[in-house]
Design an enzyme around this catalytic site. Sequence first.
Site, mmCIF file in Angstrom:
data_model
loop_
_atom_site.group_PDB
_atom_site.id
_atom_site.type_symbol
_atom_site.label_atom_id
_atom_site.label_comp_id
_atom_site.label_asym_id
_atom_site.label_seq_id
_atom_site.Cartn_x
_atom_site.Cartn_y
_atom_site.Cartn_z
ATOM 1 N N MET A 1 49.182 63.507 -37.781
ATOM 2 C CA MET A 1 49.567 63.753 -36.330
ATOM 3 C C MET A 1 50.096 62.337 -35.807
ATOM 4 O O MET A 1 49.713 61.153 -36.034
ATOM 5 C CB MET A 1 48.689 64.250 -35.765
ATOM 6 C CG MET A 1 48.229 65.661 -35.861
ATOM 7 S SD MET A 1 47.087 66.560 -34.905
ATOM 8 C CE MET A 1 47.224 68.130 -35.463
ATOM 9 N N GLU B 1 47.969 62.512 -21.515
ATOM 10 C CA GLU B 1 49.224 62.492 -20.579
ATOM 11 C C GLU B 1 49.435 63.885 -19.704
ATOM 12 O O GLU B 1 49.754 63.633 -18.827
ATOM 13 C CB GLU B 1 50.117 62.092 -21.379
ATOM 14 C CG GLU B 1 51.179 62.723 -22.389
ATOM 15 C CD GLU B 1 52.314 62.484 -22.644
ATOM 16 O OE1 GLU B 1 53.188 62.084 -21.849
ATOM 17 O OE2 GLU B 1 52.842 62.721 -23.795
ATOM 18 N N VAL C 1 43.054 69.399 -39.357
ATOM 19 C CA VAL C 1 41.881 68.887 -39.989
ATOM 20 C C VAL C 1 41.490 67.841 -39.063
ATOM 21 O O VAL C 1 40.218 67.297 -39.098
ATOM 22 C CB VAL C 1 42.111 68.653 -41.268
ATOM 23 C CG1 VAL C 1 40.860 67.992 -42.081
ATOM 24 C CG2 VAL C 1 42.219 70.076 -42.017
ATOM 25 N N GLN C 2 42.519 66.737 -38.726
ATOM 26 C CA GLN C 2 42.219 65.589 -37.885
ATOM 27 C C GLN C 2 41.547 65.809 -36.864
ATOM 28 O O GLN C 2 40.970 64.821 -36.183
ATOM 29 C CB GLN C 2 43.526 64.759 -37.848
ATOM 30 C CG GLN C 2 44.323 64.574 -39.075
ATOM 31 C CD GLN C 2 45.873 64.288 -38.840
ATOM 32 O OE1 GLN C 2 46.409 63.187 -38.403
ATOM 33 N NE2 GLN C 2 46.737 65.305 -38.926
ATOM 34 N N ARG C 3 41.676 66.974 -36.033
ATOM 35 C CA ARG C 3 41.112 67.265 -34.910
ATOM 36 C C ARG C 3 39.823 67.884 -34.895
ATOM 37 O O ARG C 3 39.021 67.948 -33.766
ATOM 38 C CB ARG C 3 41.971 67.812 -33.861
ATOM 39 C CG ARG C 3 43.326 67.318 -33.496
ATOM 40 C CD ARG C 3 43.827 67.790 -32.147
ATOM 41 N NE ARG C 3 44.167 69.109 -32.284
ATOM 42 C CZ ARG C 3 45.296 69.775 -31.693
ATOM 43 N NH1 ARG C 3 46.311 69.206 -31.398
ATOM 44 N NH2 ARG C 3 45.240 71.008 -31.765
ATOM 45 N N ARG D 1 53.199 62.410 -32.389
ATOM 46 C CA ARG D 1 54.559 62.972 -32.137
ATOM 47 C C ARG D 1 55.397 61.930 -31.489
ATOM 48 O O ARG D 1 56.561 61.622 -32.064
ATOM 49 C CB ARG D 1 54.457 63.949 -30.973
ATOM 50 C CG ARG D 1 55.727 64.394 -30.283
ATOM 51 C CD ARG D 1 55.489 65.320 -29.135
ATOM 52 N NE ARG D 1 54.858 66.519 -29.477
ATOM 53 C CZ ARG D 1 55.291 67.537 -29.782
ATOM 54 N NH1 ARG D 1 56.776 67.219 -30.054
ATOM 55 N NH2 ARG D 1 54.967 68.503 -30.315
ATOM 56 N N ILE E 1 43.554 62.066 -29.685
ATOM 57 C CA ILE E 1 43.525 61.523 -30.975
ATOM 58 C C ILE E 1 44.585 60.639 -31.392
ATOM 59 O O ILE E 1 44.415 59.735 -32.138
ATOM 60 C CB ILE E 1 43.194 62.549 -32.002
ATOM 61 C CG1 ILE E 1 44.710 63.460 -32.284
ATOM 62 C CG2 ILE E 1 42.120 63.542 -31.860
ATOM 63 C CD1 ILE E 1 44.712 64.256 -33.428
ATOM 64 N N ASP E 2 45.764 60.804 -30.640
ATOM 65 C CA ASP E 2 46.996 59.959 -30.967
ATOM 66 C C ASP E 2 46.535 58.594 -30.457
ATOM 67 O O ASP E 2 47.543 57.522 -30.743
ATOM 68 C CB ASP E 2 48.123 60.551 -30.385
ATOM 69 C CG ASP E 2 48.536 62.037 -31.054
ATOM 70 O OD1 ASP E 2 48.289 62.071 -32.269
ATOM 71 O OD2 ASP E 2 49.258 62.546 -30.341
#
Length: 342
Positions: free
Chosen positions: A170, A103, A273-275, A172, A127-128
Site C-alpha cells: 500500500m 488526512e 493483509v497489511q491493515r 497511494r 498505515i501509510d
Amino acid sequence: MRIGILTGGGDCPGLNAVIRAVVRKGVGELGDEVVGFRDGWRGVLEDDSVPLDLASVRGLLPRGGTVLGTSRTNPFAVEDGPERVLGTLRRSGVDALVPIGGEDTLGVAAKLAETGGIRVVGVPKTIDNDLDATDYTFGFDTAVGVAMEAIDRLHTTGDSHHRTLVVEVMGRHAGWIALHAGMAGGANVILIPEHPFDVDAVVAHVRHRFDSGFSPIVVVSEGAKPRDGAMVLSTGEKDAFGHVRLGGVGPALAALIEERTGREARAVVLGHVQRGGTPSPFDRVLATRFGLAAVTAVHAGETGVMVALHGTDIVRVPLAEATAQLKLVPAERYAEAEVFFG
C-alpha cells in the site's frame, strides 16, 4: 464531560487501543461519559452511536480493526452534512469530539473545528505514515512488519524457482511502507510514488541480481509509476473524498520484467493483509499514548488540535497544519535505499 469518539477511513491496527485508552482515562479516572459513533462520520450524520464504558473496552488492546466500525463518509459531500453533524452532537450532549483518522477524516474535523460548533481533538491514524506534523502514525509499524515478513519468505521461494518476485504494498501518494519494508527485508529494488521509476534501470537491477546467483525482489508502492507515464493503473472508481481506487502496478510490472528478461516473474499483492490483524507492540503503546493525550487535551480546553509524536514526546499541533499536506518520502531517505539496489 461527555466525549464523542469515532474512527474513520481505512481500518488500522491500534484503533481499538486508542478507544480503550480514551475510555480508561475519561471514564475510569476523570468521571467522563464516552459515546462512540459507528462507522466514522456516517454515525454522526445518522445519529448512530453506542455508549462506551469500562466493561466495553476490556480485551481491546491486542485486537485489530475497530469495534466502532469505519467508513469513508464525507459530511461535506452530503447535503446539509456539516449541519447534521453538529445537530447530532448537540442533541447527544457531546462536549468534545475525538475523531481518529488520516488526512480525510481529520480534514473534516479541522473544518468542523473552524466553525466553532464543537471542540475537536484529533488522533492521527494511517498505515501509510503520510500524515504531516507527526513523526509516526500507529498502524504503520504493524504494516511494515507484515510486509517485511512476506518479503523474507519470498526470498527463499524466489531463489528456489529462479524467478523475480514483485511485491506490491500500500501507498497511494507516499512510499513509506515500501521504503521501510523493502530496506528491512533486503529488497533489490524499491519503487515509490515520490520518485517515478526508469523501467530500463529496474530491468538492469533485476538482471544484475540474477547474475549474482540470486533471485530479485522488487517492492513497489501501489501508487508508483514509471517516468514515461505508462502502467498508471486504476479502476476509475472514486470514494467520497475523490480518491481513485488504485491497483495493478505489481502484476503489470512483473509481466514487463518477465518479457524483458526472459525469466519468470510473479507478483504478490499484499493488499488489505497489511491493515489487518493484531497491532505490534510499538503501535499498541503509541495508540495508547495518543488516546490518553487526547483526553488530556480535551480537559485542557483545546480544540482544533491533533496529538502527535515528536521524537519520543506526545505534543499538540494544529489540525490545519497536520492536514495541509502529505508527509512524503524525502529524496535523501530514498537515496539510502538505492545503495542496496541490484
